[in-house]
Scaffold this motif. Structure first.
Motif, PDB file in Angstrom:
ATOM      1  N   LYS A  98       0.572  13.674  -2.252  1.00  0.00           N
ATOM      2  CA  LYS A  98      -0.151  13.056  -3.377  1.00  0.00           C
ATOM      3  C   LYS A  98      -0.267  14.032  -4.540  1.00  0.00           C
ATOM      4  CE  LYS A  98      -3.968  10.823  -2.381  1.00  0.00           C
ATOM      5  NZ  LYS A  98      -5.266  10.527  -1.720  1.00  0.00           N
ATOM      6  N   ASP A  99      -0.554  15.308  -4.248  1.00  0.00           N
ATOM      7  CA  ASP A  99      -0.659  16.311  -5.309  1.00  0.00           C
ATOM      8  C   ASP A  99       0.685  16.510  -6.014  1.00  0.00           C
ATOM      9  OD1 ASP A  99      -3.317  16.662  -4.723  1.00  0.00           O
ATOM     10  OD2 ASP A  99      -3.023  18.469  -3.510  1.00  0.00           O
ATOM     11  N   ILE A 100       1.770  16.498  -5.239  1.00  0.00           N
ATOM     12  CA  ILE A 100       3.100  16.690  -5.824  1.00  0.00           C
ATOM     13  C   ILE A 100       3.462  15.528  -6.742  1.00  0.00           C
ATOM     14  CG2 ILE A 100       5.574  16.754  -5.280  1.00  0.00           C
ATOM     15  CD1 ILE A 100       4.823  18.358  -2.755  1.00  0.00           C
ATOM     16  N   ARG A 101       3.127  14.311  -6.321  1.00  0.00           N
ATOM     17  CA  ARG A 101       3.446  13.136  -7.134  1.00  0.00           C
ATOM     18  C   ARG A 101       2.565  13.043  -8.381  1.00  0.00           C
ATOM     19  NH1 ARG A 101       7.043   8.972  -4.799  1.00  0.00           N
ATOM     20  NH2 ARG A 101       6.228   7.628  -6.428  1.00  0.00           N
ATOM     21  N   GLY A 102       1.444  13.723  -8.381  1.00  0.00           N
ATOM     22  CA  GLY A 102       0.615  13.776  -9.582  1.00  0.00           C
ATOM     23  C   GLY A 102      -0.189  12.524  -9.811  1.00  0.00           C
ATOM     24  N   GLY A 103       0.044  11.877 -10.952  1.00  0.00           N
ATOM     25  CA  GLY A 103      -0.819  10.796 -11.393  1.00  0.00           C
ATOM     26  C   GLY A 103      -0.672   9.480 -10.659  1.00  0.00           C
ATOM     27  N   ASP A 104       0.284   9.389  -9.728  1.00  0.00           N
ATOM     28  CA  ASP A 104       0.480   8.131  -9.024  1.00  0.00           C
ATOM     29  C   ASP A 104      -0.733   7.786  -8.164  1.00  0.00           C
ATOM     30  OD1 ASP A 104       3.424   9.588  -9.004  1.00  0.00           O
ATOM     31  OD2 ASP A 104       3.500   7.469  -9.500  1.00  0.00           O
ATOM     32  N   ILE A 105      -1.057   6.511  -8.119  1.00  0.00           N
ATOM     33  CA  ILE A 105      -2.160   6.044  -7.285  1.00  0.00           C
ATOM     34  C   ILE A 105      -1.620   5.730  -5.902  1.00  0.00           C
ATOM     35  CG2 ILE A 105      -3.884   4.220  -6.985  1.00  0.00           C
ATOM     36  CD1 ILE A 105      -3.896   3.921 -10.035  1.00  0.00           C
ATOM     37  N   ALA A 106      -2.139   6.405  -4.904  1.00  0.00           N
ATOM     38  CA  ALA A 106      -1.656   6.228  -3.541  1.00  0.00           C
ATOM     39  C   ALA A 106      -2.571   5.288  -2.767  1.00  0.00           C
ATOM     40  CB  ALA A 106      -1.564   7.569  -2.835  1.00  0.00           C
ATOM     41  N   ASN A 107      -1.972   4.544  -1.852  1.00  0.00           N
ATOM     42  CA  ASN A 107      -2.720   3.625  -1.012  1.00  0.00           C
ATOM     43  C   ASN A 107      -2.438   3.962   0.452  1.00  0.00           C
ATOM     44  OD1 ASN A 107      -4.298   1.506  -0.169  1.00  0.00           O
ATOM     45  ND2 ASN A 107      -2.743  -0.063  -0.533  1.00  0.00           N
ATOM     46  N   GLU A 108      -2.697   5.234   0.800  1.00  0.00           N
ATOM     47  CA  GLU A 108      -2.355   5.676   2.144  1.00  0.00           C
ATOM     48  C   GLU A 108      -3.195   5.029   3.229  1.00  0.00           C
ATOM     49  OE1 GLU A 108      -5.240   8.902   0.684  1.00  0.00           O
ATOM     50  OE2 GLU A 108      -3.845   7.446  -0.145  1.00  0.00           O
TER      51      GLU A 108
END
Length: 236
Positions: A98-108
């Motif tokens: 998640k940190d690497i992808r940055g601004g993307d909203i994750a739905n883990e």
């Protein structure tokens, strides 16, 4: 839409892709099939920018992918073999991605629930079974909700229950209009989730069409026998 024009790729004297031309329209689930060494993974990695073709061009929504790396944020990817540090705990790996992808909203959390991974979140990757690692990798592949999803052997190590969960997830992505490229050796799985088949043989597209087209062309009612028919003809 992904458009591939005259892609060639060699590793030393081994020519792996030999002038691949392909259009992948939006909103399709396409199986990328072929024997080992046919060029499937090289083609997938070329789309991802992980392999640089010797010749040819690849476009995502009319934009040449050579002009920047930002297009990769539109793609979620499950590699055939995902290697992460064994000392990382599952929740640490998810946070790192998640940190690497940055601004993307994750739905883990949705996918952690679906794959029943809560008991494993505080365990180190090195202590997990192969099937559990694959479920973690699938969480990473789906949690960003990108418009393009590429899955290289997603069924590897999965138990029957998890395989059903994966099928349901893919069918849900199709309803959302996602574009999916799926490479798998399990033909029943491919037939259940894919609309079209792209069969690669010795670095070239040998067949590209719907499953119904494939059955008609090979005069086979069974999908697995239709693929076997393609292989026999390719060897002939």
């Amino acid at each position: 839409m992904i458009e591939i024009k005259n892609i060639h790729k060699s590793f030393s004297k081994n020519e792996v892709l030999k002038g691949v031309d392909l259009v992948i329209p939006e909103g399709n689930a396409i199986a990328v099939l072929g024997p080992n060494g046919s060029g499937k993974t090289t083609l997938i990695k070329s789309i991802l920018g992980m392999v640089l073709p010797n010749q040819g061009e690849i476009f995502l929504n009319t934009r040449n992918i050579k002009k920047g790396w930002e297009y990769r944020k539109q793609i979620d990817y499950l590699p055939q073999i995902a290697n992460f540090p064994n000392n990382l705990k599952v929740f640490e790996l998810i946070k790192m991605i998640k940190d690497i992808r940055g601004g993307d909203i994750a739905n883990e959390n949705k996918y952690i629930d679906l794959f029943s991974l809560h008991p494993f979140l505080n365990k180190k990757l090195g202590n997990l079974s192969g099937g559990t690692k694959q479920k973690v990798n699938l969480v990473l592949a789906f949690m960003f909700d990108s418009p393009i999803i590429i899955l290289d052997e997603p069924t590897s190590g999965l138990d029957p229950v998890s395989l059903l969960v994966l099928k349901d997830i893919i069918l849900e992505q199709k309803v959302k209009g996602k574009t999916l490229l799926i490479s798998s050796h399990i033909m029943s799985f491919v037939e259940a989730v894919c609309d079209k088949v792209m069969f690669i043989w010795e670095g070239k597209i040998y067949f590209n069409g719907t499953i119904a087209d494939l059955k008609n062309e090979t005069n086979e009612d069974d999908f697995e026998h239709a693929i076997a028919h393609l292989l026999k003809n390719a060897h002939a």
